[in-house]
Design a protein around this motif. Structure first.
Motif, mmCIF file in Angstrom:
data_model
loop_
_atom_site.group_PDB
_atom_site.id
_atom_site.type_symbol
_atom_site.label_atom_id
_atom_site.label_comp_id
_atom_site.label_asym_id
_atom_site.label_seq_id
_atom_site.Cartn_x
_atom_site.Cartn_y
_atom_site.Cartn_z
ATOM 1 N N ARG A 62 38.842 -11.408 -30.330
ATOM 2 C CA ARG A 62 39.614 -12.345 -29.507
ATOM 3 C C ARG A 62 40.894 -11.686 -28.985
ATOM 4 O O ARG A 62 41.285 -11.884 -27.846
ATOM 5 C CB ARG A 62 39.956 -13.581 -30.344
ATOM 6 C CG ARG A 62 40.896 -14.588 -29.705
ATOM 7 C CD ARG A 62 40.422 -15.162 -28.381
ATOM 8 N NE ARG A 62 39.195 -15.871 -28.461
ATOM 9 C CZ ARG A 62 39.059 -17.171 -28.494
ATOM 10 N NH1 ARG A 62 40.115 -17.931 -28.436
ATOM 11 N NH2 ARG A 62 37.870 -17.714 -28.560
ATOM 12 N N MET A 64 43.079 -18.346 -32.425
ATOM 13 C CA MET A 64 41.709 -18.429 -32.905
ATOM 14 C C MET A 64 41.136 -19.840 -32.749
ATOM 15 O O MET A 64 39.928 -20.011 -32.682
ATOM 16 C CB MET A 64 41.622 -17.963 -34.369
ATOM 17 C CG MET A 64 42.030 -16.505 -34.566
ATOM 18 S SD MET A 64 41.188 -15.332 -33.474
ATOM 19 C CE MET A 64 39.507 -15.480 -34.045
ATOM 20 N N GLU A 114 36.583 -11.061 -36.193
ATOM 21 C CA GLU A 114 36.666 -12.165 -35.227
ATOM 22 C C GLU A 114 37.998 -12.116 -34.466
ATOM 23 O O GLU A 114 38.038 -12.307 -33.247
ATOM 24 C CB GLU A 114 36.523 -13.501 -35.954
ATOM 25 C CG GLU A 114 36.454 -14.684 -35.029
ATOM 26 C CD GLU A 114 36.311 -16.005 -35.779
ATOM 27 O OE1 GLU A 114 36.066 -17.008 -35.097
ATOM 28 O OE2 GLU A 114 36.458 -16.033 -37.023
#
Length: 158
Positions: free
Chosen positions: A81, A112, A77
């Motif tokens: 990003r 995040m 993740e």
């Protein structure tokens, strides 16, 4: 939400203007500036969570200002990003002692938490400034980062 954070940073924090503590007053001002109420609440929550990260209990896996150098392994993740240029910039800032392990993790946490579809290196620089500004004892690092952001040379380097 990121636009609101930028607005607050530029108009209150970076300009050294008095920061409004009254959330209702601040919300009203942001509404008048054209921001949506849901986004305002998200931005204020983002800032509150940034303040919470200063509590060592919020990141128990870190030791305060650990002198030990470490290599950060990013989750899938985080990789989606933070593109390679952003991860490289974070590493660069660690190598020149602008970020330490604690502030690096705070930066990644706050990146995040942003709900923006596209996140660029310039956005990362602003998040880093916001984090460093809000962490006591990092005034020198903030100043160095500010110089990197605002004194970028124009054109190619020779």
């Amino acid at each position: 939400m990121f636009d609101i954070l930028m607005y607050l940073f530029e108009n209150y924090i970076h300009s050294e203007a008095e920061v409004l503590v009254d959330h209702d007053q601040l919300t009203d001002e942001l509404l008048k500036a054209g921001f949506e109420v849901d986004e305002i609440y998200k931005a204020l929550d983002w800032l509150e969570k940034l303040a919470d990260l200063q509590n060592c209990d919020s990141m128990p896996y870190l030791t305060k200002r650990s002198p030990v150098s470490s290599v950060r392994v990013y989750t899938e993740e985080e990789l989606s990003r933070l593109e390679a240029d952003s991860r490289g910039f974070i590493l660069f800032l660690e190598q020149i002692n602008i970020l330490d392990t604690e502030t690096r993790e705070m930066v990644i946490d706050r990146v995040m938490a942003l709900d923006t579809p596209e996140f660029l290196l310039d956005d990362l620089k602003w998040v880093i400034l916001m984090v460093l500004f809000n962490v006591p004892g990092h005034e020198s690092a903030y100043s160095q980062m500010e110089d990197l952001v605002f004194d970028e040379p124009e054109g190619p380097l020779h």
